[in-house]
Design a protein around this motif. Structure first.
Motif, PDB file in Angstrom:
ATOM      1  N   GLU A 142       0.833  -1.207   0.000  1.00  0.00           N
ATOM      2  CA  GLU A 142       0.000   0.000   0.000  1.00  0.00           C
ATOM      3  C   GLU A 142       0.869   1.260   0.000  1.00  0.00           C
ATOM      4  O   GLU A 142       0.562   2.239  -0.681  1.00  0.00           O
ATOM      5  N   ALA A 143       1.951   1.236   0.763  1.00  0.00           N
ATOM      6  CA  ALA A 143       2.862   2.380   0.775  1.00  0.00           C
ATOM      7  C   ALA A 143       3.512   2.557  -0.587  1.00  0.00           C
ATOM      8  O   ALA A 143       3.695   3.684  -1.056  1.00  0.00           O
ATOM      9  N   ALA A 144       3.877   1.443  -1.243  1.00  0.00           N
ATOM     10  CA  ALA A 144       4.494   1.513  -2.570  1.00  0.00           C
ATOM     11  C   ALA A 144       3.534   2.127  -3.588  1.00  0.00           C
ATOM     12  O   ALA A 144       3.924   2.970  -4.403  1.00  0.00           O
ATOM     13  N   THR A 145       2.267   1.725  -3.528  1.00  0.00           N
ATOM     14  CA  THR A 145       1.269   2.293  -4.437  1.00  0.00           C
ATOM     15  C   THR A 145       1.116   3.791  -4.199  1.00  0.00           C
ATOM     16  O   THR A 145       1.056   4.587  -5.150  1.00  0.00           O
ATOM     17  N   ALA A 146       1.071   4.187  -2.927  1.00  0.00           N
ATOM     18  CA  ALA A 146       0.937   5.612  -2.601  1.00  0.00           C
ATOM     19  C   ALA A 146       2.146   6.397  -3.094  1.00  0.00           C
ATOM     20  O   ALA A 146       2.004   7.521  -3.610  1.00  0.00           O
ATOM     21  N   PHE A 147       3.347   5.834  -2.960  1.00  0.00           N
ATOM     22  CA  PHE A 147       4.543   6.536  -3.418  1.00  0.00           C
ATOM     23  C   PHE A 147       4.529   6.721  -4.939  1.00  0.00           C
ATOM     24  O   PHE A 147       4.851   7.799  -5.442  1.00  0.00           O
ATOM     25  N   ARG A 148       4.152   5.684  -5.664  1.00  0.00           N
ATOM     26  CA  ARG A 148       4.108   5.813  -7.129  1.00  0.00           C
ATOM     27  C   ARG A 148       3.095   6.876  -7.558  1.00  0.00           C
ATOM     28  O   ARG A 148       3.323   7.609  -8.523  1.00  0.00           O
ATOM     29  N   GLN A 149       2.000   6.990  -6.834  1.00  0.00           N
ATOM     30  CA  GLN A 149       1.014   8.020  -7.151  1.00  0.00           C
ATOM     31  C   GLN A 149       1.595   9.423  -6.919  1.00  0.00           C
ATOM     32  O   GLN A 149       1.333  10.344  -7.693  1.00  0.00           O
ATOM     33  N   VAL A 150       2.392   9.561  -5.859  1.00  0.00           N
ATOM     34  CA  VAL A 150       3.055  10.848  -5.607  1.00  0.00           C
ATOM     35  C   VAL A 150       3.960  11.205  -6.777  1.00  0.00           C
ATOM     36  O   VAL A 150       3.935  12.337  -7.287  1.00  0.00           O
ATOM     37  N   MET A 151       4.775  10.250  -7.224  1.00  0.00           N
ATOM     38  CA  MET A 151       5.728  10.520  -8.292  1.00  0.00           C
ATOM     39  C   MET A 151       5.029  10.849  -9.603  1.00  0.00           C
ATOM     40  O   MET A 151       5.523  11.664 -10.392  1.00  0.00           O
ATOM     41  N   GLU A 152       3.872  10.262  -9.851  1.00  0.00           N
ATOM     42  CA  GLU A 152       3.110  10.576 -11.062  1.00  0.00           C
ATOM     43  C   GLU A 152       2.559  12.001 -11.011  1.00  0.00           C
ATOM     44  O   GLU A 152       2.377  12.650 -12.047  1.00  0.00           O
ATOM     45  N   LEU A 153       2.287  12.477  -9.802  1.00  0.00           N
ATOM     46  CA  LEU A 153       1.721  13.820  -9.651  1.00  0.00           C
ATOM     47  C   LEU A 153       2.759  14.928  -9.790  1.00  0.00           C
ATOM     48  O   LEU A 153       2.413  16.057 -10.160  1.00  0.00           O
ATOM     49  N   VAL A 154       4.019  14.643  -9.495  1.00  0.00           N
ATOM     50  CA  VAL A 154       5.042  15.691  -9.418  1.00  0.00           C
ATOM     51  C   VAL A 154       5.083  16.571 -10.662  1.00  0.00           C
ATOM     52  O   VAL A 154       5.021  17.807 -10.551  1.00  0.00           O
ATOM     53  N   PRO A 155       5.188  16.017 -11.888  1.00  0.00           N
ATOM     54  CA  PRO A 155       5.305  16.905 -13.050  1.00  0.00           C
ATOM     55  C   PRO A 155       4.022  17.660 -13.398  1.00  0.00           C
ATOM     56  O   PRO A 155       4.078  18.778 -13.913  1.00  0.00           O
ATOM     57  N   ARG A 156       2.852  17.086 -13.102  1.00  0.00           N
ATOM     58  CA  ARG A 156       1.610  17.718 -13.564  1.00  0.00           C
ATOM     59  C   ARG A 156       0.860  18.476 -12.467  1.00  0.00           C
ATOM     60  O   ARG A 156       0.056  19.370 -12.773  1.00  0.00           O
ATOM     61  N   ASP A 157       1.088  18.127 -11.214  1.00  0.00           N
ATOM     62  CA  ASP A 157       0.400  18.825 -10.121  1.00  0.00           C
ATOM     63  C   ASP A 157       1.295  18.812  -8.885  1.00  0.00           C
ATOM     64  O   ASP A 157       1.054  18.090  -7.914  1.00  0.00           O
ATOM     65  N   PRO A 158       2.368  19.620  -8.902  1.00  0.00           N
ATOM     66  CA  PRO A 158       3.362  19.554  -7.824  1.00  0.00           C
ATOM     67  C   PRO A 158       2.798  19.853  -6.440  1.00  0.00           C
ATOM     68  O   PRO A 158       3.241  19.272  -5.454  1.00  0.00           O
ATOM     69  N   ARG A 159       1.815  20.756  -6.333  1.00  0.00           N
ATOM     70  CA  ARG A 159       1.257  21.067  -5.022  1.00  0.00           C
ATOM     71  C   ARG A 159       0.503  19.868  -4.446  1.00  0.00           C
ATOM     72  O   ARG A 159       0.592  19.579  -3.248  1.00  0.00           O
ATOM     73  N   ASP A 160      -0.237  19.168  -5.310  1.00  0.00           N
ATOM     74  CA  ASP A 160      -0.937  17.963  -4.857  1.00  0.00           C
ATOM     75  C   ASP A 160       0.076  16.874  -4.486  1.00  0.00           C
ATOM     76  O   ASP A 160      -0.120  16.126  -3.517  1.00  0.00           O
ATOM     77  N   ALA A 161       1.170  16.793  -5.248  1.00  0.00           N
ATOM     78  CA  ALA A 161       2.226  15.830  -4.926  1.00  0.00           C
ATOM     79  C   ALA A 161       2.794  16.099  -3.539  1.00  0.00           C
ATOM     80  O   ALA A 161       3.081  15.173  -2.771  1.00  0.00           O
ATOM     81  N   LYS A 162       2.960  17.373  -3.214  1.00  0.00           N
ATOM     82  CA  LYS A 162       3.433  17.740  -1.867  1.00  0.00           C
ATOM     83  C   LYS A 162       2.454  17.242  -0.807  1.00  0.00           C
ATOM     84  O   LYS A 162       2.852  16.623   0.194  1.00  0.00           O
ATOM     85  N   ASP A 163       1.148  17.497  -1.005  1.00  0.00           N
ATOM     86  CA  ASP A 163       0.152  17.080  -0.021  1.00  0.00           C
ATOM     87  C   ASP A 163       0.150  15.565   0.149  1.00  0.00           C
ATOM     88  O   ASP A 163       0.046  15.047   1.276  1.00  0.00           O
TER      89      ASP A 163
END
Length: 425
Positions: free
Chosen positions: A114-135
């Protein structure tokens, strides 16, 4: 198999210890290890009430409730049978211990996935929505802390499988071990969150490098090495677009610096590094030695610690390195060893507060591989570790039985009471 969505709803105020419940929330939205579990303490009930939920689902068939109902008639006595033999009792104890062992590992691996899935979702967000990636990165760090900052000791646990891709496995290894080390140093909650976010995102700049230059290789030309080293500067720039706080930003900026000023990119020494950056630099090096790009160059965790200790006066904060070795044990999980009775074993867990004698899976010719039990060496004062070995030094039968991991992946588990320590070695 019954669809758990059909389980009845119950008001949170009516919950009782012994009920098996299901939380229809994401893993990062509550502090419990899993979303489905049996309530075992009043403290858990209090935490549930603080989550603000009105109702939850529960499974009556999986629950264990004591009732004050009218006593049932005494059952008709069955014909007496012979008392179980000592062999039968031992076999039943073995089965119970094996089931508990498997349950603990499954829980650990579910949390890791579950943590791995959450981390990959963060990395996908970084280029397109950096503020959401931070949250989302803050939410993941807080979720790890909520499950880690519990009473009692934590075991550093070797997992059967990695997180799939190497970058995710590396990020989680560095984050989890860094947080455990921060916990050992008594860092406060805010410092731990900064450490967790910085550790998760320390290599974030690599997403802007060509794929073949994201992992350092001895064959790199000078120009390629310079490009690789730019992942730190690129990471800081991405962190700025995410509006990360200064704490995680310093981890990203300094995770390749060395205590003696020989690192990059700023060549600062230990006095100018943040405490969190010193922790991540140390753990990042350890995981890089254990899990290099080419598996043929991998060191055992014991070898990696030995090399780091030899380099310790120069590369690392000496106090943190000593604490790291105490926490991981002389033989960290993933080490292949020979015991003092000449049997071979794989270290699978170490209690960070009692690291001298880890838990090991032993190659026992009398026990089938799928029924191998974990032996807690702390429970056996006459049994210890004689030496560490590379997997290639194991006899073929022991190598097949123990199946050392080609990639070392760690998570943490509570060292609550379990029958494993009672197993005879």
């Amino acid at each position: 198999m019954k669809d758990r969505a059909s389980d009845p709803l119950i008001d949170v105020g009516q919950l009782k210890v012994g009920m098996f419940i299901h939380l229809d929330l994401g893993w990062m939205s509550h502090p419990f290890p899993l979303s489905s579990f049996k309530l075992s303490t009043e403290e858990q009930l209090q935490v549930l009430r603080r989550l603000g939920l009105k109702q939850v689902r529960w499974s009556p068939g999986k629950s264990d409730l004591q009732t004050d109902a009218v006593p049932m008639p005494a059952p008709v006595a069955a014909p007496q049978s012979n008392e179980p033999t000592p062999e039968q009792l031992a076999l039943e104890a073995h089965r119970r211990a094996l089931a508990a062992q498997r349950e603990a590992l499954v829980l650990c691996e579910k949390q890791y996935n579950e943590a791995a899935t959450a981390f990959r979702q963060v990395m996908e967000l970084v280029p397109r929505d950096p503020r959401d990636a931070k949250d989302q990165s803050l939410a993941l760090a807080n979720a790890l802390l909520d499950k880690m900052l519990v009473e009692g000791d934590l075991n550093i646990r070797l997992l059967n499988e990695g997180a799939g891709d190497r970058n995710t496995a590396h990020a989680l290894n560095v984050s989890i071990i860094s947080l455990l080390l921060g916990r050992a140093f008594g860092l406060g909650r805010e410092e731990m969150v900064d450490l967790g976010v910085g550790a998760l995102l320390h290599d974030i700049g690599k997403i802007e490098l060509p794929a073949r230059l994201r992992n350092r290789d001895d064959s790199f030309s000078v120009a390629e090495l310079q490009t690789y080293q730019q992942h730190v500067i690129k990471g800081v720039a991405l962190a700025q677009t995410m509006s990360l706080p200064p704490g995680p930003m310093l981890v990203i900026a300094q995770h390749h610096e060395n205590a003696d000023g020989s690192g990059f990119p700023q060549r600062i020494n230990v006095d100018k590094m943040s405490a969190a950056a010193r922790i991540v630099a140390l753990v990042n090096r350890f995981d890089g030695l254990c899990n290099p790009l080419l598996p043929s160059k991998a060191m055992t965790p014991h070898e990696a610690l030995s090399l780091m200790f030899a380099q310790g006066r120069n590369r690392f904060d000496a106090t943190m390195l000593n604490a790291f070795i105490r926490m991981m044990g002389v033989y960290p999980p993933g080490s292949t060893v020979q015991l003092t009775d000449d049997r071979y074993a794989l270290v699978v867990a170490v209690n960070s507060s009692r690291p001298l004698k880890p838990r090991v899976m032993v190659h026992d010719v009398k026990v089938a591989k799928e029924e191998a039990l974990i032996v807690n060496l702390e429970e056996h004062p006459d049994l210890g570790i004689r030496r560490s070995l590379k997997p290639t030094q194991l006899p073929r039968a022991s190598l097949d039985y123990l199946s050392p991991r080609t990639r070392v992946a760690y998570f943490f588990e509570s060292s609550g009471p379990a029958p494993l320590g009672e197993i005879a070695a």
